[in-house]
Write a protein that holds these residues in place. Structure first.
Motif, PDB file in Angstrom:
ATOM      1  N   MET A 229       0.497  -1.270  -0.023  1.00  0.00           N
ATOM      2  CA  MET A 229       0.042   0.016   0.009  1.00  0.00           C
ATOM      3  C   MET A 229       0.841   1.452  -0.272  1.00  0.00           C
ATOM      4  N   LEU A 230       0.031   2.337  -0.511  1.00  0.00           N
ATOM      5  CA  LEU A 230       0.738   3.699  -0.710  1.00  0.00           C
ATOM      6  C   LEU A 230      -0.455   4.474  -0.027  1.00  0.00           C
ATOM      7  N   CYS A 231       0.195   5.466   0.790  1.00  0.00           N
ATOM      8  CA  CYS A 231      -1.022   6.649   1.646  1.00  0.00           C
ATOM      9  C   CYS A 231      -0.639   7.990   0.797  1.00  0.00           C
ATOM     10  N   ALA A 232      -1.105   8.854   0.248  1.00  0.00           N
ATOM     11  CA  ALA A 232      -1.165   9.853  -0.035  1.00  0.00           C
ATOM     12  C   ALA A 232      -2.635  10.871   0.074  1.00  0.00           C
ATOM     13  N   GLY A 233      -1.688  12.037   0.585  1.00  0.00           N
ATOM     14  CA  GLY A 233      -2.645  12.878   0.861  1.00  0.00           C
ATOM     15  C   GLY A 233      -2.794  14.279   0.466  1.00  0.00           C
TER      16      GLY A 233
ATOM     17  N   GLU B 104     -10.298   6.463   5.444  1.00  0.00           N
ATOM     18  CA  GLU B 104     -10.969   6.304   6.865  1.00  0.00           C
ATOM     19  C   GLU B 104     -11.714   6.892   6.789  1.00  0.00           C
ATOM     20  N   GLY B 105     -12.801   6.943   6.219  1.00  0.00           N
ATOM     21  CA  GLY B 105     -13.944   8.425   5.424  1.00  0.00           C
ATOM     22  C   GLY B 105     -13.168   8.951   4.021  1.00  0.00           C
ATOM     23  N   CYS B 106     -13.323  10.315   4.259  1.00  0.00           N
ATOM     24  CA  CYS B 106     -12.853  11.154   2.902  1.00  0.00           C
ATOM     25  C   CYS B 106     -12.504  12.099   3.108  1.00  0.00           C
ATOM     26  N   SER B 107     -11.102  13.109   3.324  1.00  0.00           N
ATOM     27  CA  SER B 107     -10.100  14.561   3.305  1.00  0.00           C
ATOM     28  C   SER B 107     -10.737  14.404   5.160  1.00  0.00           C
TER      29      SER B 107
ATOM     30  N   PRO C   9      -5.941  10.220   5.618  1.00  0.00           N
ATOM     31  CA  PRO C   9      -5.203   9.970   4.176  1.00  0.00           C
ATOM     32  C   PRO C   9      -5.545   9.346   3.099  1.00  0.00           C
ATOM     33  N   GLY C  10      -5.151   8.571   1.730  1.00  0.00           N
ATOM     34  CA  GLY C  10      -6.370   7.815   0.721  1.00  0.00           C
ATOM     35  C   GLY C  10      -5.154   6.756   0.521  1.00  0.00           C
ATOM     36  N   VAL C  11      -5.301   5.882   0.869  1.00  0.00           N
ATOM     37  CA  VAL C  11      -4.825   4.820   0.607  1.00  0.00           C
ATOM     38  C   VAL C  11      -5.020   3.541  -0.485  1.00  0.00           C
TER      39      VAL C  11
ATOM     40  N   SER D  83      -8.036  17.428   0.196  1.00  0.00           N
ATOM     41  CA  SER D  83      -7.986  16.767  -1.013  1.00  0.00           C
ATOM     42  C   SER D  83      -7.940  15.010  -0.580  1.00  0.00           C
ATOM     43  N   ASP D  84      -8.953  14.431  -1.236  1.00  0.00           N
ATOM     44  CA  ASP D  84      -8.523  12.768  -1.449  1.00  0.00           C
ATOM     45  C   ASP D  84      -9.783  12.434  -2.868  1.00  0.00           C
ATOM     46  N   ALA D  85      -9.419  10.684  -2.740  1.00  0.00           N
ATOM     47  CA  ALA D  85     -10.208  10.142  -3.207  1.00  0.00           C
ATOM     48  C   ALA D  85     -11.310   9.386  -2.123  1.00  0.00           C
ATOM     49  N   CYS D  86     -11.869   9.234  -2.707  1.00  0.00           N
ATOM     50  CA  CYS D  86     -13.580   8.909  -2.288  1.00  0.00           C
ATOM     51  C   CYS D  86     -14.427   8.298  -2.508  1.00  0.00           C
TER      52      CYS D  86
END
Ligand code: 4AZ
Length: 253
Positions: free
Chosen positions: A183-187, A222-225, A230-232, A193-196
């Motif tokens: 996995m890679l985390c990005a935020g 976990e949720g968005c933004s 962060p997005g995984v 901003s985030d994926a959802c």
């Protein structure tokens, strides 16, 4: 996508929309990325029936600007002839480990994707290529614009997110032991901003020396933004050999 902005498809011509046919019509299911003319990379969790998924109920549209409109000029529609879900996809810990799947597409004439201004393949990073922490990347999708939204975005959106270190993302303020090496985390630094929901399976791309590479597949969060959530993403570079093996391609990028 939460935050960010509307996107031009021509900037993300590998963006794929995956639909499934149900008794009451066709439903948008997930995003995906065109990695070679006949192959789409997406997330395993997009297919909750796993190996029992009925591939003839799936379809893929490339060149799609709006989710509820058809643009005959830019769109190419395909059926799915093969689906490979990663053998070690595992959600027993609720963290979608190895959340990766490959779809083979086939057009009405038996052909695959035809390159155009709105349809092009994306590069795949070589095995074990990794980005430095803080690299700015772009996530795109037709998913929700807010965590609690009742519907998906009408148009394709994109947002800038930065790669977080594995150590930070695995710290107890973040996701702790939910994060695996796949996995890679990005935020975004301000968590704006985030994926959802609805962006799953879609691309996280990063520019390296003037070429755009698919580094992540939208997987979970976990949720968005939310702050410290962060997005995984599935870490695409870990699957270079798997992609070659399943697709029978001899090289990528
Ligand atoms: C989802 O439910 C989902 N914030 C996808 C991405 C993220 C959260 C949820 C990341 O498909």
């Amino acid at each position: 996508v939460v935050g960010g902005a509307l996107s031009m498809l021509e900037r993300h011509p590998w963006m794929a929309a995956i639909y499934s046919r149900k008794s009451r019509g066709r439903f948008f299911t997930c995003g995906g990325s065109l990695i070679s003319p006949c192959w789409i990379l997406t997330a395993a969790h997009c297919f909750p029936d796993g190996a029992q998924t009925l591939v003839h109920k799936l379809s893929v549209v490339l060149g799609k600007k709006a989710i509820n409109e058809t643009d005959v000029q830019s769109e190419q529609e395909f059926r799915v002839s093969e689906l490979f879900i990663h053998e070690h996809f595992d959600n027993t810990d609720g963290n979608f480990n190895n959340d990766i799947a490959l779809l083979k597409i086939r057009g009405p004439d038996g052909r695959c994707a035809k390159e155009s201004s709105s349809v092009k393949t994306v590069c795949i990073p070589g095995p074990n290529v990794s980005l430095s922490d803080g690299t700015s990347c772009t996530v795109t999708g037709y998913g929700r614009e807010h965590e609690g939204s009742w519907f998906y975005s009408q148009y394709l959106k994109e947002a800038q997110v930065k790669i977080l270190s594995q150590d930070l993302c695995s710290s107890k303020e973040y996701y702790g032991n939910m994060i695996t090496e796949n996995m890679l985390c990005a935020g975004s630094p301000d968590w704006s901003s985030d994926a959802c929901k609805g962006d799953s399976g879609g691309p996280l791309v990063c520019r390296v020396q003037d070429r755009v590479f698919l580094f992540g597949v939208v997987s979970w969060g976990e949720g968005c933004s939310r702050a410290f959530r962060p997005g995984v993403y599935a870490k695409v570079s870990n699957y270079y050999h798997w992609i070659l093996e399943k697709s029978g391609l001899t090289s990528l990028s």
